[in-house]
Scaffold this motif. Structure first.
Motif, PDB file in Angstrom:
ATOM      1  N   GLN A  56      41.168  92.859  55.357  1.00 13.31           N
ATOM      2  CA  GLN A  56      40.059  93.750  55.035  1.00 13.31           C
ATOM      3  C   GLN A  56      40.253  94.383  53.653  1.00 13.31           C
ATOM      4  O   GLN A  56      39.318  94.476  52.862  1.00 13.31           O
ATOM      5  CB  GLN A  56      40.001  94.845  56.092  1.00 13.31           C
ATOM      6  N   LYS A  57      41.497  94.776  53.389  1.00 14.66           N
ATOM      7  CA  LYS A  57      41.827  95.392  52.099  1.00 14.66           C
ATOM      8  C   LYS A  57      41.572  94.396  50.953  1.00 14.66           C
ATOM      9  O   LYS A  57      40.999  94.744  49.926  1.00 14.66           O
ATOM     10  CB  LYS A  57      43.292  95.811  52.132  1.00 14.66           C
ATOM     11  N   SER A  68      41.123  90.695  67.846  1.00 14.45           N
ATOM     12  CA  SER A  68      41.640  90.996  66.511  1.00 14.45           C
ATOM     13  C   SER A  68      40.681  90.508  65.433  1.00 14.45           C
ATOM     14  O   SER A  68      40.369  91.238  64.489  1.00 14.45           O
ATOM     15  CB  SER A  68      42.989  90.314  66.296  1.00 14.45           C
ATOM     16  N   SER A 109      37.604  92.507  64.989  1.00 10.34           N
ATOM     17  CA  SER A 109      37.801  93.868  64.475  1.00 10.34           C
ATOM     18  C   SER A 109      37.606  93.917  62.960  1.00 10.34           C
ATOM     19  O   SER A 109      37.364  94.985  62.408  1.00 10.34           O
ATOM     20  CB  SER A 109      39.186  94.393  64.864  1.00 10.34           C
ATOM     21  N   VAL A 110      37.704  92.769  62.290  1.00  6.17           N
ATOM     22  CA  VAL A 110      37.530  92.765  60.826  1.00  6.17           C
ATOM     23  C   VAL A 110      36.395  91.867  60.343  1.00  6.17           C
ATOM     24  O   VAL A 110      35.951  92.008  59.209  1.00  6.17           O
ATOM     25  CB  VAL A 110      38.825  92.325  60.093  1.00  6.17           C
ATOM     26  N   MET A 127      45.404  91.876  59.894  1.00  5.57           N
ATOM     27  CA  MET A 127      43.937  91.998  59.846  1.00  5.57           C
ATOM     28  C   MET A 127      43.523  93.085  58.839  1.00  5.57           C
ATOM     29  O   MET A 127      42.577  92.919  58.083  1.00  5.57           O
ATOM     30  CB  MET A 127      43.374  92.321  61.234  1.00  5.57           C
ATOM     31  N   ALA A 128      44.296  94.189  58.844  1.00  7.22           N
ATOM     32  CA  ALA A 128      43.986  95.277  57.903  1.00  7.22           C
ATOM     33  C   ALA A 128      44.165  94.801  56.459  1.00  7.22           C
ATOM     34  O   ALA A 128      43.388  95.170  55.563  1.00  7.22           O
ATOM     35  CB  ALA A 128      44.881  96.477  58.188  1.00  7.22           C
ATOM     36  N   ALA A 148      47.578  93.512  63.868  1.00  7.42           N
ATOM     37  CA  ALA A 148      46.655  94.527  63.340  1.00  7.42           C
ATOM     38  C   ALA A 148      46.918  94.767  61.854  1.00  7.42           C
ATOM     39  O   ALA A 148      45.979  94.954  61.059  1.00  7.42           O
ATOM     40  CB  ALA A 148      46.801  95.825  64.126  1.00  7.42           C
ATOM     41  N   GLN A 149      48.185  94.736  61.452  1.00  4.44           N
ATOM     42  CA  GLN A 149      48.517  94.926  60.024  1.00  4.44           C
ATOM     43  C   GLN A 149      47.974  93.780  59.178  1.00  4.44           C
ATOM     44  O   GLN A 149      47.460  93.991  58.082  1.00  4.44           O
ATOM     45  CB  GLN A 149      50.033  95.005  59.846  1.00  4.44           C
TER      46      GLN A 149
END
Ligand code: ATP
Length: 229
Positions: free
Chosen positions: A178-179, A197, A200-201, A174-175, A171-172
């Protein structure tokens, strides 16, 4: 919206029998597009062909409208394409800092590019002098992505970043993607077996099956179809 990458009628493989059969794919600039599919569907082969490691036997790959057929592999990075292979490719004997520098050996602004990666990936900044083999799986994935970013790509090809990582670490990662997209406008082509996963992005995605694109649609539709949400 413009397309950074267009693939038309792509055929490629390792021997006489093609693995990729007539692949069409469009990646809009600034988007995250995921490539899903079962083991052996051809996802890794697609990324290897896009990044010039495998020669297509037919079809076109256009980066910013430019046909890549006559472009040498080593030129592709300078044209803005970077590939993070499955298994990460971090050099175990080298430190984090040395691994990052490898990503931009030819650049005269490599120091600035490495510093930017440390800003994005705080855990790496704390482990600059650690050898690659001392990193956790998540840190190694960050390092592999960070090394690709040192080349300042516009298109990042990412092969199964979640492989072997705990859900929280995935999850980190993937985040972070996105960032990166939001902050730098980076375009990402994300190969994943972990559909939940990736979706989700992602903005959109394709599902590969037996070397073909079976479905190409929005991430929302793929979530509805495959995850029921
Ligand atoms: P995975 O998630 O396992 O990586 P994938 O969707 O990425 O699966 P590929 O690795 O692209 O699938 O493999 C597609 C097909 O190509 C498989 O049938 C595989 O056996 C074959 N293949 C992959 N690499 C090679 C190779 N180096 N030589 C010959 N055949 C290969």
């Amino acid at each position: 919206m413009t397309e950074i990458l267009q693939v038309r009628g792509l055929v490629a493989g390792y021997g006489a029998a093609p693995v990729l059969r007539d692949i069409d794919l469009t990646v809009p600039t600034g988007s995250i597009v995921t490539v899903l599919g079962a083991n052996g569907a051809g996802k890794t082969t697609l990324l290897r062909t896009l990044s010039g490691l495998l020669r297509p036997t037919a079809g076109q790959i256009l980066l910013d409208g430019k046909d890549l057929r006559r472009v040498k592999v080593e030129r592709l990075v300078r044209l803005g394409m970077a590939h993070v292979p499955e298994g990460r490719g971090v050099v175990a004997e080298l430190t984090v800092d040395e691994n990052l520098r490898l990503g931009g050996l030819w650049r005269n602004d490599v120091n600035a590019a490495v510093a930017e990666v440390y800003e994005l990936f705080e855990p790496l900044a704390q482990r600059k002098r650690n050898a690659g083999h001392l990193l956790s799986g998540g840190e190694r994935q960050m390092l592999a992505i960070g090394r690709a970013l040192v080349a300042r790509p516009r298109l990042l090809l990412l092969d199964e970043p979640s492989l072997g990582l705990a859900p929280k670490i995935t999850a980190q990662i993937m985040a972070l993607l996105q960032k990166l997209r939001t902050q730098t406008g980076l375009t990402v082509l994300l190969v994943e077996q972990n559909a939940r996963s990736a979706l989700s992005v992602a903005d959109s995605g394709v599902v590969m099956s037996l070397g073909r694109i079976a479905t190409a649609t929005t991430a929302q539709e793929l979530r509805n179809a495959y995850l029921g949400s």
